[in-house]
Design an enzyme around this catalytic site. Structure first.
Site, PDB file in Angstrom:
ATOM      1  N   HIS A 258       6.194   6.495  11.052  1.00 27.26           N
ATOM      2  CA  HIS A 258       5.038   5.501   9.900  1.00 27.26           C
ATOM      3  C   HIS A 258       4.456   7.236   9.867  1.00 27.26           C
ATOM      4  O   HIS A 258       3.204   7.199   9.462  1.00 27.26           O
ATOM      5  CB  HIS A 258       5.048   4.890   9.518  1.00 27.26           C
ATOM      6  CG  HIS A 258       4.342   4.020   8.335  1.00 27.26           C
ATOM      7  ND1 HIS A 258       4.691   4.978   7.712  1.00 27.26           N
ATOM      8  CD2 HIS A 258       4.005   3.027   7.774  1.00 27.26           C
ATOM      9  CE1 HIS A 258       4.138   4.381   6.851  1.00 27.26           C
ATOM     10  NE2 HIS A 258       3.442   3.137   6.472  1.00 27.26           N
TER      11      HIS A 258
ATOM     12  N   ARG B  71      11.579   3.626   2.236  1.00 25.39           N
ATOM     13  CA  ARG B  71      11.392   2.987   3.347  1.00 25.39           C
ATOM     14  C   ARG B  71      12.642   2.306   3.993  1.00 25.39           C
ATOM     15  O   ARG B  71      13.155   1.395   3.330  1.00 25.39           O
ATOM     16  CB  ARG B  71      10.045   2.421   3.273  1.00 25.39           C
ATOM     17  CG  ARG B  71      10.130   0.876   4.586  1.00 25.39           C
ATOM     18  CD  ARG B  71       9.118   0.014   4.903  1.00 25.39           C
ATOM     19  NE  ARG B  71       7.556   0.753   4.303  1.00 25.39           N
ATOM     20  CZ  ARG B  71       6.677   0.443   4.344  1.00 25.39           C
ATOM     21  NH1 ARG B  71       6.575  -0.243   4.188  1.00 25.39           N
ATOM     22  NH2 ARG B  71       5.354   1.248   4.583  1.00 25.39           N
TER      23      ARG B  71
ATOM     24  N   LYS C 128      26.220  -4.778  -4.084  1.00 27.99           N
ATOM     25  CA  LYS C 128      27.072  -4.319  -4.275  1.00 27.99           C
ATOM     26  C   LYS C 128      28.492  -3.505  -2.846  1.00 27.99           C
ATOM     27  O   LYS C 128      29.557  -3.492  -2.869  1.00 27.99           O
ATOM     28  CB  LYS C 128      27.975  -3.242  -5.409  1.00 27.99           C
ATOM     29  CG  LYS C 128      26.930  -4.571  -6.508  1.00 27.99           C
ATOM     30  CD  LYS C 128      27.631  -3.599  -7.709  1.00 27.99           C
ATOM     31  CE  LYS C 128      26.926  -3.834  -9.394  1.00 27.99           C
ATOM     32  NZ  LYS C 128      26.962  -3.129 -10.074  1.00 27.99           N
TER      33      LYS C 128
ATOM     34  N   ARG D 189       1.038  -0.977   0.301  1.00 26.23           N
ATOM     35  CA  ARG D 189       0.241  -0.179   0.330  1.00 26.23           C
ATOM     36  C   ARG D 189       1.460   1.707   0.388  1.00 26.23           C
ATOM     37  O   ARG D 189       0.744   2.786  -0.717  1.00 26.23           O
ATOM     38  CB  ARG D 189      -0.747   0.257   0.860  1.00 26.23           C
ATOM     39  CG  ARG D 189      -2.237  -1.060   0.812  1.00 26.23           C
ATOM     40  CD  ARG D 189      -2.231  -1.037   2.221  1.00 26.23           C
ATOM     41  NE  ARG D 189      -1.755  -2.089   3.200  1.00 26.23           N
ATOM     42  CZ  ARG D 189      -1.511  -3.322   2.144  1.00 26.23           C
ATOM     43  NH1 ARG D 189      -2.754  -3.555   2.406  1.00 26.23           N
ATOM     44  NH2 ARG D 189      -0.952  -3.931   3.293  1.00 26.23           N
ATOM     45  N   THR D 190       1.529   1.313   0.757  1.00 29.03           N
ATOM     46  CA  THR D 190       2.132   2.271   1.066  1.00 29.03           C
ATOM     47  C   THR D 190       3.191   3.292  -0.025  1.00 29.03           C
ATOM     48  O   THR D 190       2.819   4.186  -0.867  1.00 29.03           O
ATOM     49  CB  THR D 190       3.265   2.697   1.920  1.00 29.03           C
ATOM     50  OG1 THR D 190       3.007   2.649   3.645  1.00 29.03           O
ATOM     51  CG2 THR D 190       4.280   3.765   2.789  1.00 29.03           C
TER      52      THR D 190
HETATM   53  C1  NCD Z   1       2.961  -1.195   8.138  1.00 32.05           C
HETATM   54  C2  NCD Z   1       4.101  -0.514   8.323  1.00 32.05           C
HETATM   55  O1  NCD Z   1       5.223  -1.154   7.645  1.00 32.05           O
HETATM   56  O2  NCD Z   1       4.372  -0.096   9.498  1.00 32.05           O
HETATM   57  N1  NCD Z   1       2.301  -1.068   6.885  1.00 32.05           N
HETATM   58  C3  NCD Z   1       2.397  -0.445   6.284  1.00 32.05           C
HETATM   59  O3  NCD Z   1       2.440   0.978   5.658  1.00 32.05           O
HETATM   60  N2  NCD Z   1       0.459   0.021   5.783  1.00 32.05           N
HETATM   61  C4  NCD Z   1       1.727  -1.966   9.166  1.00 32.05           C
HETATM   62  C5  NCD Z   1       2.355  -3.552   9.278  1.00 32.05           C
HETATM   63  O4  NCD Z   1       3.248  -3.890   8.572  1.00 32.05           O
HETATM   64  O5  NCD Z   1       1.656  -4.029   9.790  1.00 32.05           O
END
Ligand code: NCD
Length: 309
Positions: free
Chosen positions: A135, A107, A86, A57-58
């Site tokens: 997040h 991320r 590398k 999703r993100t």
């Molecule tokens: C979350 C995350 O990556 O922290 N996912 C997301 O971005 N919707 C929650 C999760 O992974 O449980």
């Protein structure tokens, strides 16, 4: 000049209530626009994503958000196919990617990674999840969902259940909720209680109670925010197996909740919400995922345009 222009988005702590409400108004504005008008907002701008952890999703909501406002995206979502293999450092990768883009979305499994990236990047950095720490864009999406679905945030009783130790969305959400007058009830297994070092500051602004029993305040809640047990962050699989399946939100529990209570989840869901809840009027986690596209489009539009939109 719009105050979000060229600003990094590293922590939800950097946003006060006025700024959050401003982002919500811009999100509403984006939702009202037709697609042609929307595509003018950040025409020709490039977003680069760099994901050192899995995401559906993100990453896709950032992709879809930048496309909806006229921009495009490029990036690395499978780090095993990049020069990281590398031995290239995060700093060099970030520097290179910021040459090819107008905004960088990162991320990474380490706390502090986004702040570090922002220091070396020549373009604004958006934190799309840093370790167990933060997040922020998820929290903005979560707060916006609550506001949209409950028509307010102040005055609500909010339950947060699941992995409160490793779930980064919980920390960002709690800091975001600290701007509002809400009652928060935290529910987790004893071993997954909220980390006290990370809640020291939140406690000054937000009152919350803690319990292992999901039924304790269930009939009072306006919002139940469910989280996944973060298997990948457990140092020991045995410990994960002890808490796996601790809470399952099913029809029996939903029946004990207020008729108009909403159930949220940042997703991905494993077994913590049973699928028969999905078709009820209380299930708002898929709407929450959709709002994520609009809140991110608003954030990108504000980051990329000097005069806003
Ligand atoms: C979350 C995350 O990556 O922290 N996912 C997301 O971005 N919707 C929650 C999760 O992974 O449980």
């Amino acid at each position: 000049m719009n105050k979000f222009y060229q600003k990094d988005i590293i922590s939800i702590k950097d946003f006060d209530k006025e700024q959050l409400e401003e982002i919500f108004s811009f999100t509403d504005k984006i939702m009202r626009m037709d697609s042609t008008e929307r595509r003018e907002i950040s025409k020709g701008k490039t977003l680069a994503y760099l994901f050192y952890e899995p995401s559906t999703r993100t990453r896709l909501s950032f992709d879809s958000a930048i496309a909806s406002i006229g921009g495009n995206s490029l990036g690395i979502s499978d780090i095993s196919s990049s020069s990281t293999q590398k031995g290239e450092s995060l700093a060099d990768t970030v520097k290179i990617m910021s040459i090819y883009s107008d905004v960088l979305v990162l991320r990474h499994p380490l706390d502090g990674s986004s702040r570090f990236a922002a220091e070396v990047s020549s373009k604004p950095v958006i934190n799309a999840g840093s370790g167990t720490e933060e997040h922020p864009t998820q929290a903005i999406q979560d707060l916006f969902t609550i506001k949209k679905e409950k028509k307010m945030i102040d005055g609500l009783k909010i339950g947060i259940v699941g992995d409160l130790k490793y779930g980064r969305t919980v920390y960002s959400l709690l800091h975001g909720l600290g701007n509002y007058d809400v009652d928060v009830h935290l529910i987790s297994p004893e071993s997954l209680r909220i980390r006290t070092d990370s809640t020291y500051e939140i406690k000054k602004r937000l009152s919350f109670s803690e319990s292992t029993d999901i039924e304790e305040h269930i009939d009072e809640l306006d919002v139940l925010y469910v989280t996944r047990i973060q298997k990948e962050r457990f140092p020991d699989e045995e410990e994960y197996l002890k808490v796996k399946g601790s809470y399952i939100v099913g029809m029996d529990l939903l029946k004990k909740m207020k008729d108009d209570a909403i159930v949220l989840h940042p997703l991905p869901r494993l077994d913590e919400i049973s699928t028969d809840i999905d078709s009820t009027k209380n299930a708002k986690y898929f709407d929450q995922a959709e709002y994520g596209k609009y809140t991110r489009a608003a954030l990108l539009g504000l980051t990329l345009n000097q005069d806003g939109f």
